[in-house]
Motif scaffolding. Structure first.
Motif, PDB file in Angstrom:
ATOM      1  N   ASP A  44      73.901  -5.434  59.571  1.00 19.78           N
ATOM      2  CA  ASP A  44      73.706  -5.047  58.173  1.00 19.78           C
ATOM      3  C   ASP A  44      74.119  -6.153  57.194  1.00 19.78           C
ATOM      4  OD1 ASP A  44      76.344  -4.901  58.829  1.00 19.78           O
ATOM      5  OD2 ASP A  44      76.718  -2.967  57.864  1.00 19.78           O
ATOM      6  N   THR A  73      69.198  -1.388  55.082  1.00 23.94           N
ATOM      7  CA  THR A  73      69.501   0.027  55.270  1.00 23.94           C
ATOM      8  C   THR A  73      69.728   0.293  56.753  1.00 23.94           C
ATOM      9  OG1 THR A  73      68.083   0.616  53.402  1.00 23.94           O
ATOM     10  CG2 THR A  73      68.705   2.389  54.909  1.00 23.94           C
ATOM     11  N   LYS A  74      70.862   0.893  57.082  1.00 29.08           N
ATOM     12  CA  LYS A  74      71.152   1.255  58.469  1.00 29.08           C
ATOM     13  C   LYS A  74      70.608   2.656  58.742  1.00 29.08           C
ATOM     14  CE  LYS A  74      74.966   1.964  61.738  1.00 29.08           C
ATOM     15  NZ  LYS A  74      76.433   1.907  61.940  1.00 29.08           N
ATOM     16  N   ASP A  84      70.367   3.979  62.127  1.00 25.23           N
ATOM     17  CA  ASP A  84      71.336   4.419  63.124  1.00 25.23           C
ATOM     18  C   ASP A  84      71.941   3.165  63.743  1.00 25.23           C
ATOM     19  OD1 ASP A  84      69.561   3.515  65.217  1.00 25.23           O
ATOM     20  OD2 ASP A  84      68.496   5.416  65.116  1.00 25.23           O
ATOM     21  N   ASN A  85      72.697   3.306  64.825  1.00 23.82           N
ATOM     22  CA  ASN A  85      73.401   2.163  65.405  1.00 23.82           C
ATOM     23  C   ASN A  85      72.479   1.109  66.023  1.00 23.82           C
ATOM     24  OD1 ASN A  85      76.146   2.914  64.875  1.00 23.82           O
ATOM     25  ND2 ASN A  85      75.919   4.523  66.416  1.00 23.82           N
ATOM     26  N   ARG A  86      71.218   1.463  66.208  1.00 24.81           N
ATOM     27  CA  ARG A  86      70.257   0.529  66.795  1.00 24.81           C
ATOM     28  C   ARG A  86      69.191   0.065  65.794  1.00 24.81           C
ATOM     29  NH1 ARG A  86      69.077   1.578  72.714  1.00 24.81           N
ATOM     30  NH2 ARG A  86      70.764   2.853  73.518  1.00 24.81           N
ATOM     31  N   THR A  87      69.012   0.793  64.717  1.00 29.52           N
ATOM     32  CA  THR A  87      67.851   0.611  63.856  1.00 29.52           C
ATOM     33  C   THR A  87      68.262   0.266  62.436  1.00 29.52           C
ATOM     34  OG1 THR A  87      66.749   2.303  65.192  1.00 29.52           O
ATOM     35  CG2 THR A  87      65.684   1.657  63.138  1.00 29.52           C
ATOM     36  N   TYR A  88      67.633  -0.795  61.913  1.00 34.40           N
ATOM     37  CA  TYR A  88      67.955  -1.269  60.565  1.00 34.40           C
ATOM     38  C   TYR A  88      66.659  -1.611  59.840  1.00 34.40           C
ATOM     39  CZ  TYR A  88      72.755  -1.651  62.246  1.00 34.40           C
ATOM     40  OH  TYR A  88      73.991  -1.366  62.763  1.00 34.40           O
ATOM     41  N   ASN A 103      61.373  -2.938  59.770  1.00 30.01           N
ATOM     42  CA  ASN A 103      62.308  -2.164  60.598  1.00 30.01           C
ATOM     43  C   ASN A 103      62.535  -2.882  61.918  1.00 30.01           C
ATOM     44  OD1 ASN A 103      60.850   0.304  58.979  1.00 30.01           O
ATOM     45  ND2 ASN A 103      62.999   0.701  59.417  1.00 30.01           N
TER      46      ASN A 103
END
Length: 400
Positions: free
Chosen positions: A284, A301-302, A304-308, A273
């Protein structure tokens, strides 16, 4: 009264013919040299005797009489018959005034006391630890004055603190942070319909409203980024918990910071992560990640806009690895990552996943903390005993 007995031939402390010598010996000096005693002499002898130690004791006669209740202690002190240390006779109460519900009272480390001689001084005090600050009203807090059995008292009046908007901030082009003076109600704060954002008098669509862990900041995530140096206006509706609607403005939004990788969380040896410092684009795309000089194999996998989450097809070996992130990943102002080489380590974790704690539970929300990072859950895999259905699952950034 002092416990001594005359010797009548069967043993005692003194003989009659030696009575004055014995009186001198035990401390009755003012009468020991007199042949005839007057009433005044007897009075002097009584005062002397009251302050002399009793037979085989360190305790004086007046102390014994006070102890058994034959003489009033305060009266004996006032008459000068009983000597005491310059003891505390009163403690000044501490008035902390009004403070808001939820705030911790600041208690002094010392209090002012009055001593028997009339002087005053400060002494240390240890206050009770738990103070109920959740309700309105006056509370009394008790403290122990060190080295004594005497109590100190402090009063505080908890008053209601209305919810207020302190300010709004925007350090990137896709998010607006609303700062409150106290914690907000989560269910109302997460309702994006309780806000509106306008740029150049045009409404900007809000994707979601995110509540911070301390519940004092709401982050409005926009569907489309705002242009640099644009002014914005945010309406916060009273339904959030305010007494009235609030309108706040930012004259010019300016994003001048390079995005960074804030945090890396390794989940086993097949998931990584990545949390970025701000919303970014192109995160992504698998080609933007290289592990140990080899192209990343898997899918992304996204969260949110900050976390992948990088999901690897082949597991990584336990040990140290190097992750290189392409500078093609940028923020919404077009700035690339400031640092794109990250060292990670895969550590064996044989613990089974378990629920560590239920942090809170209401009729509409349950917050669960696990003992280790978990993979995303499916709503249909969460079953309630009373048949309630899960509407949504929201993850904290610690992935636990």
């Amino acid at each position: 009264a002092l416990g001594y007995k005359q010797d009548y031939g069967e043993g005692g402390d003194f003989k009659w013919e030696d009575i004055m010598d014995f009186a001198f010996l035990v401390g009755l000096w003012d009468i020991s040299y007199k042949d005839v005693l007057t009433n005044a002499d007897i009075a002097v002898a009584i005062v002397e005797a009251l302050q002399l130690p009793m037979k085989n004791s360190q305790k004086t006669l007046i102390e014994k009489l006070v102890e058994v209740g034959s003489v009033d202690r305060e009266r004996a002190i006032d008459l000068g018959l009983l000597e005491v240390e310059n003891e505390i006779i009163s403690v000044k109460e501490v008035d902390l005034g009004d403070i808001y519900i939820g705030e911790e009272p600041i208690l002094p480390a010392s209090v002012i006391v009055t001593l028997r001689d009339g002087s005053k001084k400060e002494v240390s005090v240890k206050w009770e630890a738990d103070v109920d600050n959740t309700k309105e009203g006056t509370k009394t807090i008790i403290g122990d004055i060190e080295g004594t059995d005497i109590k100190a008292f402090a009063t505080v009046n908890f008053i209601f603190k209305p919810l207020e908007v302190l300010n709004i901030e925007a350090d990137n082009l896709l998010e607006v942070n609303i700062k409150f003076n106290k914690s907000v109600d989560v269910s109302n704060a997460r309702n994006k319909n309780n806000y509106s954002v306008t740029v150049d008098d045009k409404n900007v669509e809000i994707q979601e409203a995110i509540v911070s862990k301390d519940r004092k900041t709401i982050t409005l995530v926009l569907v489309y980024p705002i242009e640099q140096q644009k002014s914005i206006q945010v309406l916060i509706k009273k339904e959030v918990g305010l007494e009235n609607n609030s309108i706040k403005k930012i004259d010019s939004i300016l994003d001048v910071k390079l995005p960074e990788v804030d945090e890396i969380n390794v989940l086993g040896n097949r998931k990584v992560n990545i949390i970025y410092s701000e919303p970014i684009v192109n995160a992504d795309i698998p080609e933007n990640y290289i592990f140990n000089n080899s192209n990343f194999q898997g899918y992304i996998t996204k969260i949110d806009n900050r976390t992948y989450t990088l999901n690897l097809t082949n597991p990584l070996d336990y040990g140290k690895h190097v992750l290189k992130i392409s500078k093609s990943i940028k923020d919404y102002a077009g700035y690339p990552l400031s640092e794109n080489i990250i060292n990670i380590e895969i550590i064996i974790d044989d613990r089974p996943v378990a629920v560590e704690n239920i942090l809170s539970a209401t009729q509409t929300h349950v917050i669960v903390k696990f003992n280790k990072p978990i993979e995303p859950l499916k709503k249909e895999n969460i079953i309630s005993s009373d048949g309630a259905k899960v509407a949504d699952i929201i993850y904290e950034n610690d992935f636990m």
